[in-house]
Enzyme design. Sequence first.
Site, mmCIF file in Angstrom:
data_model
loop_
_atom_site.group_PDB
_atom_site.id
_atom_site.type_symbol
_atom_site.label_atom_id
_atom_site.label_comp_id
_atom_site.label_asym_id
_atom_site.label_seq_id
_atom_site.Cartn_x
_atom_site.Cartn_y
_atom_site.Cartn_z
ATOM 1 N N THR A 166 0.777 -0.927 -0.064
ATOM 2 C CA THR A 166 0.047 -0.014 -0.005
ATOM 3 C C THR A 166 0.935 1.407 -0.118
ATOM 4 O O THR A 166 1.958 1.303 0.431
ATOM 5 C CB THR A 166 -0.868 0.165 1.338
ATOM 6 N N ASP A 167 0.398 2.232 -0.221
ATOM 7 C CA ASP A 167 1.091 3.606 -0.128
ATOM 8 C C ASP A 167 0.898 3.998 1.443
ATOM 9 O O ASP A 167 -0.205 3.571 1.947
ATOM 10 C CB ASP A 167 0.332 4.790 -0.956
ATOM 11 N N TRP A 168 1.503 4.819 1.949
ATOM 12 C CA TRP A 168 1.507 4.829 3.334
ATOM 13 C C TRP A 168 0.246 5.725 3.952
ATOM 14 O O TRP A 168 -0.380 6.682 3.486
ATOM 15 C CB TRP A 168 2.755 5.989 3.801
#
Length: 702
Positions: free
Chosen positions: A252-254
């Site tokens: 995932t992105d953060w």
Amino acid sequence: MGQSLTLRQDNVEAVLAGLTLREKASLVVGAGYRSMLAGQFGFKVPVPGAAGMTRAVPRLGIPSVVLSDGPAGVRIEPKRKGSRGTFYCTGFPIGSLLSSTWNTALVERVGASIGDEALQYGVDVLLAPGMNLQRNPLCGRNFEYFSEDPLLSGKVAAAYVRGVQSRGVGTSVKHFAANNQETNRLENDSRVGEDVLRELYLRGFEIAVREAQPWTVMASYNRLNGVYTQEDPWLLTQVLRGEWGFAGLVMTDWTGRRNTAAQIGAGCDLMEPGAASQIKELVRKVRRGELREETLDVCVRRVLELVVKTPTFKGTPRSGQPDLQAHARVAREAAEEGIVLLKNDAAALPLQPGGTLALFGVGSYELLAGGTGSGHVHRPYVVSLEAGLKAGGAAVEETLAGQYRAYLEKHRPRKSFLSGMVGSPAAPEMPLSREAVEAASLSADAAILTLSRQAGEGGDRHLEEDFLLSDAERQMLADVCGVFHGQGKKVVVVLNVGGVIETASWKDLPDVIVLAWQPGQEGGNALAGILQGRVCPSGRLPVTFPADYFDLPSSAHFPYDYKGKASLVPSGKKHSDEPNVGYTDYAEGSAVGYRAYLGGGAGADGLAGSAGADGLAGGTGADGLAGGAAPSYPFGFGLSYTSFEETAPVYSGDAVTVTVTNTGNVPGKHAVILMDPLLRAFGKTRLLAPGESQTLQLEITR
Ligand code: BGC
């Protein structure tokens, strides 16, 4: 047996079978923010400032591996408590400059240098390259990305990935997919028809995946046609893995926390930065039968397969001392090849040797090497334009320089908690009186005026005072050109910008316009090399500079976020029909970048000529746009100090051959750009002496 089970490269299945449910869940959930915030709070982690880590399972010999940004160099804390050593990383030019080189071999060397720093400093996976399409000039992260064209984006990204991974460190191509704005970035829904999605927004990723097999892909924050990309089985499993053959891990992105079980089900393998509650959620859902353990196993297996590839797992020696000097040379070479000469009337450049230069604009003294946010790099130094010019033998008008230095002491943005992590905004421009310009002109032979723009993640750029010049900048430009031209002296404008700005309304004023982009820590040396004639410019635009923002069809579908500012620009046109309503309709279809200028079946109007090879624009008056607008500077545009001739391309299967001859008077490199009218192939020559030829064999992408 079970007691002595330890992870090896060849026993992933056995280790998977030996994990408890809780351990499995913990492996797909990252270790949180400790490494990112270690510098600020003193947490003990292997690499302070790294964006994230995976979790370890020590009893099975599974180590935690380190993930770190980012595109223009490794982003880690440069200093560590209790260590006398430093951990500065080379600040390379931004993505848009790398693609302006049209030189994939050079980009691969940039990647190898960044990969080496990651390796030596203890990083396992680099969270780069950023490769979203530059759909609209106002996207705040365009500087991290490569181009408005998917072929150029994909080829440059593939070269970058090959370079980094050649050092035994992984990459994460990001942000997958259709993440083309920062406004409402965690929630926004990108609504794109499937044809356009595949042709434009997925195409670059497809090329990078097929040609370079990145170890990982980072799913974006946004939704795509209603579904979070991180929860989208069609995107992450059917297309990415099924159709393109991606064999690695998706993370995932953060902070974009979603339904964790839905992400696992979609083929999103690793939650970053990860929170303990996500582990509990997974365990609970498996126990209740809401998530099949075999589904979780698929993701755990991919985490283990990633772990066994890493330097941490293999115990690869890390020196802590990459060759920063060698990498600075690569950064400089890349900057020299990616800076684009947009205008050079009456051969005003190269500058006469030995003169005195009056430097205007705060950016002449404090160059912006890169953008802010996760694309920021803690580099050891930045060579300013002033320093570069002086090192090249020029004198600088010192009274003016003194005024700028004093102003910067007072007005330079203060260091803060955040800027310590992700970089600072640019200093505001210094107000300049006409008297000061006149005074400086008396002892100067020419003027250089730098226009600076800073941007970064979390916000899009504004139209006013960002895409458009501010009133103060227009006044400065008018005064400097008026005063210097009145004395027969030349004016050079340097654009130290992360993205496209408006040029049509003022480009007639100066003699020279040089697009430096944000050229990395060696930027001042590279720029001075071009201005003073040691380097022959060879960069060409990877993106269109429109005459008017509203010429771009996407401008009607790019949400504004004016924070109380008026939504009308002086022309009376609305910035967008769609304020932040939660979605963005990609209604312009494939009319993005130069594609917007192609009329139905019309020629390549609005494109830089590729046959002429002189870097001059092709035809004017494109018929693809209402009103027949032509761009201010077309895709592929870029001038040189010499001239080149290209033979007509000879096609044979998937290859095309072009012979380039330097027909001018100085050595130079030349980028061949073949369009039909879409970009099909490109390549770059070596440095050719006057009269010298080189035959390039280029691969055609259909
Ligand atoms: C950015 C990513 C980055 C991550 C970790 C996010 O905010 O969108 O590009 O890799 O942070 O720093």
